[in-house]
Design an enzyme around this catalytic site. Structure first.
Site, PDB file in Angstrom:
ATOM      1  N   ASP A  28      20.770  -9.592 105.288  1.00  0.00           N
ATOM      2  CA  ASP A  28      21.096  -9.116 103.940  1.00  0.00           C
ATOM      3  C   ASP A  28      21.994  -9.953 103.143  1.00  0.00           C
ATOM      4  OD1 ASP A  28      21.962  -6.996 102.007  1.00  0.00           O
ATOM      5  OD2 ASP A  28      23.219  -6.162 103.249  1.00  0.00           O
ATOM      6  N   ASP A  32      23.878  -4.321 100.592  1.00  0.00           N
ATOM      7  CA  ASP A  32      23.646  -3.022 100.577  1.00  0.00           C
ATOM      8  C   ASP A  32      23.406  -2.402 101.881  1.00  0.00           C
ATOM      9  OD1 ASP A  32      21.108  -4.114 101.069  1.00  0.00           O
ATOM     10  OD2 ASP A  32      20.238  -3.269  99.198  1.00  0.00           O
ATOM     11  N   ASP A  36      16.826  -8.393 102.795  1.00  0.00           N
ATOM     12  CA  ASP A  36      16.092  -8.552 101.602  1.00  0.00           C
ATOM     13  C   ASP A  36      15.632 -10.039 101.591  1.00  0.00           C
ATOM     14  OD1 ASP A  36      18.521 -10.135 101.206  1.00  0.00           O
ATOM     15  OD2 ASP A  36      19.384  -8.477 100.279  1.00  0.00           O
ATOM     16  N   ASP A 105       1.586  -8.948 104.578  1.00  0.00           N
ATOM     17  CA  ASP A 105       1.317  -7.493 105.306  1.00  0.00           C
ATOM     18  C   ASP A 105       0.516  -6.698 104.300  1.00  0.00           C
ATOM     19  OD1 ASP A 105       1.117  -5.249 107.116  1.00  0.00           O
ATOM     20  OD2 ASP A 105       2.965  -6.325 107.937  1.00  0.00           O
ATOM     21  N   ASP A 206      -3.070  -4.165 108.322  1.00  0.00           N
ATOM     22  CA  ASP A 206      -2.536  -2.879 108.761  1.00  0.00           C
ATOM     23  C   ASP A 206      -3.574  -2.023 109.318  1.00  0.00           C
ATOM     24  OD1 ASP A 206       0.188  -1.416 109.541  1.00  0.00           O
ATOM     25  OD2 ASP A 206      -0.806   0.011 108.328  1.00  0.00           O
ATOM     26  N   HIS A 338       7.448  -4.701 115.080  1.00  0.00           N
ATOM     27  CA  HIS A 338       8.089  -3.527 114.654  1.00  0.00           C
ATOM     28  C   HIS A 338       7.927  -2.222 115.410  1.00  0.00           C
ATOM     29  CE1 HIS A 338       4.772  -3.779 112.175  1.00  0.00           C
ATOM     30  NE2 HIS A 338       5.253  -2.595 111.708  1.00  0.00           N
ATOM     31  N   ASP A 339       6.941  -2.137 115.963  1.00  0.00           N
ATOM     32  CA  ASP A 339       6.451  -0.919 116.771  1.00  0.00           C
ATOM     33  C   ASP A 339       6.714  -0.759 118.134  1.00  0.00           C
ATOM     34  OD1 ASP A 339       5.285  -0.267 113.986  1.00  0.00           O
ATOM     35  OD2 ASP A 339       3.315  -1.105 114.607  1.00  0.00           O
TER      36      ASP A 339
HETATM   37  O1  TEU Z   1       0.985   0.632 113.292  1.00  0.00           O
HETATM   38  C1  TEU Z   1      -0.344   1.051 113.625  1.00  0.00           C
HETATM   39  C2  TEU Z   1      -0.176   1.762 115.036  1.00  0.00           C
HETATM   40  O2  TEU Z   1      -1.348   2.748 115.348  1.00  0.00           O
HETATM   41  C3  TEU Z   1       0.720   1.958 115.878  1.00  0.00           C
HETATM   42  O3  TEU Z   1       1.311   1.012 116.540  1.00  0.00           O
HETATM   43  C4  TEU Z   1       2.126   2.900 115.251  1.00  0.00           C
HETATM   44  O4  TEU Z   1       3.282   2.164 114.917  1.00  0.00           O
HETATM   45  C5  TEU Z   1       2.553   4.216 115.792  1.00  0.00           C
HETATM   46  O5  TEU Z   1       3.552   3.700 116.678  1.00  0.00           O
HETATM   47  C6  TEU Z   1       1.601   5.047 116.496  1.00  0.00           C
HETATM   48  O6  TEU Z   1       2.075   5.972 117.251  1.00  0.00           O
HETATM   49  C7  TEU Z   1       0.898   0.142 111.956  1.00  0.00           C
HETATM   50  C8  TEU Z   1       2.348  -0.312 111.338  1.00  0.00           C
HETATM   51  O7  TEU Z   1       2.321  -1.459 112.213  1.00  0.00           O
HETATM   52  C9  TEU Z   1       3.193   0.725 111.621  1.00  0.00           C
HETATM   53  O8  TEU Z   1       4.492   0.176 111.254  1.00  0.00           O
HETATM   54  C10 TEU Z   1       2.655   1.821 110.599  1.00  0.00           C
HETATM   55  O9  TEU Z   1       3.754   3.111 110.808  1.00  0.00           O
HETATM   56  C11 TEU Z   1       1.373   2.269 110.589  1.00  0.00           C
HETATM   57  O10 TEU Z   1       0.400   0.949 110.847  1.00  0.00           O
HETATM   58  C12 TEU Z   1       1.036   2.966 109.474  1.00  0.00           C
HETATM   59  O11 TEU Z   1       1.123   2.063 108.289  1.00  0.00           O
END
Ligand code: TEU
Length: 571
Positions: A28, A32, A36, A105, A206, A338-339
């Site tokens: 950052d 904030d 960024d 992305d 995505d 990130h997921d």
């Molecule tokens: O993720 C797609 C996805 O199917 C999963 O990995 C999702 O994160 C979720 O955990 C399902 O339970 C992509 C992106 O990487 C994610 O951050 C988004 O939330 C999603 O698509 C929708 O755009």
């Protein structure tokens, strides 16, 4: 950053390593509390020191941020939270100056419900943009089918004003675009061309295998006890998805000089389908993100139902993909994003005694494979899961909805809380840990998500100069990929395939053979690797005092010991 010698320009990405930035949590610059573009610019030296080739930015487009930017309301602008288009141009120029490439992305399975296209689409049944989204009448007074949303409940939202439902595979603020409409596809191609004209080097797409829905949107087989179910059979790999991707390549890339990278994120993709998507002759995408190895430890119908880790299943999931794409196509190699929870906590061992060794061992077995490795921000420091205490610690809408759902059903709150702590996406979204100063050097303000308390010792400043750090190990792995063609092109052959704890495989070209071996567990092991490796050179090890040559066909491996040996293939 030097592509492997002799590689054709068009497949430069085969010898590249990609670094994923989640901009909200990276750095950052204005206090904030949200990361960024200015913050990224200030930290590019970190990426240069690591030696990566490509930077992938999670979405920075204008967005209401219902799903942290995966809900786009303007594809041709930067969200004010991240900066301006001018900041973006500065960032892109600096990335290029440093010899790296930048991948955007591209979130085009759905838009935000605040995107002007959807605002128009929902305004009346007669509007020309009505057909840009997927609208259906009620079926017997209820949802058109039993499809569930990834974020809980039905995938359909009722619009009283026009008396129809719209489809949203994710949040209700993320309506799905109707790719059957050629105007939609053209609009997406225009967006892509606009960013390529600006100078970007590729796209991570995505959930791009969800864009073609099954004809007639049929019900999916019910899951016992659930009213709605995730309908992979209804939206993944639908009838025209290959046509849409091939069309995209023709329309967007075919007449353009340059070297681009396209990666399709594809939940539920099988190796056979991935071969099609990544077969260069078909011109669809360069590689896909598959989900098999990151699905091994939870229930297929409830990702927060943690089932425990079977290391053999994990290993064989990745090996299967190595073998499936050996002749045709290309793998992406990733442990986290990130997921996903943090890999050292999930598949490694974040006990302080094993934390560094296990992170390096996991890095070694991943980066040794055939494919393009991805490093998710903080993985190079072995950042860990966050010590969540209560459900309210989670901010991600997926976690919030899930807990709400469990409460409504009167389910087991304790189990839900434990599952969230292990699997929640917020584990990977806590701020990047730069140093031991306030807020780990992430922000001068209040961070949007708390910093992991271990930042006092687990941070970049403590690792960059330290020769035995996790960072140094990742840097060495990345350098090896650039220096050794065998890591890029070599055949993959598993050894000890049925051993859950030992990961071992060879990579071979006519000139060189590598042995990658790791003991993925605390217990020491003695492993017979065969006489052909006794005179091999040790290229990389993760523990101090590893013997420089193997010397004997039997290797003594300490807990989480990982090594790469190299030998001349002609000897
Ligand atoms: O993720 C797609 C996805 O199917 C999963 O990995 C999702 O994160 C979720 O955990 C399902 O339970 C992509 C992106 O990487 C994610 O951050 C988004 O939330 C999603 O698509 C929708 O755009």
């Amino acid at each position: 950053m030097t592509p492997t010698a002799g590689r054709r320009d068009t497949d430069w990405w085969k010898s590249a390593v990609v670094y994923q930035i989640y901009p909200r949590s990276f750095a950052d610059s204005d206090g904030d509390g949200f990361g960024d573009l200015g913050g990224i610019i200030e930290r590019l030296d970190h990426l240069q020191a690591l030696g990566v080739d490509v930077v992938w930015l999670s979405p920075i487009y204008r967005s209401p941020q219902a799903d942290n930017g995966y809900d786009v309301s303007d594809y041709r602008d930067i969200d004010p939270m991240f900066g301006t288009l001018t900041d973006f141009d500065t960032l892109l120029a600096k990335v290029h100056e440093l010899g790296m490439k930048l991948m955007m992305d591209l979130v085009v399975n759905h838009t935000s419900d605040e995107h002007p296209w959807f605002v128009e689409s929902r305004s009346s049944r007669e509007h020309p943009k009505r057909d840009w989204y997927i609208w259906r009448d009620a079926a017997g007074g209820a949802e058109p089918n039993n499809w569930g949303s990834f974020f809980g409940g039905s995938a359909w939202e009722w619009e009283p004003a026009t008396g129809q439902y719209y489809l949203h595979l994710f949040d209700r603020k993320q309506p799905d675009l109707n790719w059957e409409n050629p105007q939609v596809r053209k609009a997406v191609h225009d967006i892509m061309r606009w960013w390529l004209d600006r100078g970007v080097d590729g796209f991570r797409m995505d959930v791009i295998n969800f864009i073609a829905k099954a004809d007639g949107l049929p019900d999916t087989p019910a899951v016992p006890g659930q009213r709605f179910a995730i309908a992979f059979d209804g939206f993944a790999h639908g009838p025209r998805v290959h046509d849409y991707l091939a069309e995209m390549t023709r329309e967007v890339f075919a007449d353009r000089d340059g070297a681009f990278l396209t990666v399709g994120e594809m939940p539920g993709v099988t190796p056979a389908e991935a071969r099609h998507y990544t077969d260069p002759a078909r011109g669809e995408v360069n590689m896909v993100f598959q989900f098999e190895h990151v699905s091994v430890d939870h229930s297929p119908t409830n990702k927060f139902d943690y089932l425990g880790l079977d290391r053999l299943v994990l290993k064989n999931a990745l090996y299967r993909w190595q073998e499936a794409l050996a002749e045709t196509g290309w793998n992406s190699l990733y442990w986290g994003n990130h997921d996903q929870p943090r890999v050292v906590s999930r598949f490694g061992d974040d006990d302080p005694d094993y934390w560094a060794a296990s992170a390096k061992a996991l890095g070694t077995v991943l980066h040794g494979m055939r494919g393009t490795p991805y490093v998710y921000q903080g993985e190079e420091l072995a950042m860990t899961n966050y010590p969540f205490r209560i459900p309210q610690d989670h901010q991600d809408l997926e976690a919030v909805n899930y807990f709400q759902h469990v409460l409504e059903l009167g389910g087991d709150e304790g189990a839900a809380q434990a599952g969230l702590a292990k699997i929640s996406r917020d584990n990977a979204r806590t701020p990047m840990q730069w140093d031991a100063g306030p807020n780990a050097g992430f922000t001068a303000g209040v961070p949007w998500l708390p910093v992991n308390p271990n930042y006092t010792w687990l941070n970049a400043a403590a690792q960059i100069e330290a020769p035995d750090s996790v960072f140094a190990h990742y840097r060495a792995l990345i350098r090896l990929r650039h220096e050794l063609p065998v890591l890029v092109d070599g055949d993959f052959t598993p050894l000890l395939a049925q051993d859950p704890q030992i990961w071992a495989y060879t990579r071979t070209t006519p000139h060189r053979r590598l042995l990658v071996i790791a003991n993925c567990g605390r217990d020491p092991r003695v492993v017979d690797i065969g006489p052909e490796w006794t005179t091999a050179d040790l290229l990389l090890a993760n523990l101090p005092d590893t013997p420089t040559t193997s010397g004997s066909p039997r290797l003594q491996l300490a807990g989480w010991d990982a090594r790469i040996y190299s030998a001349d293939a002609r000897k």
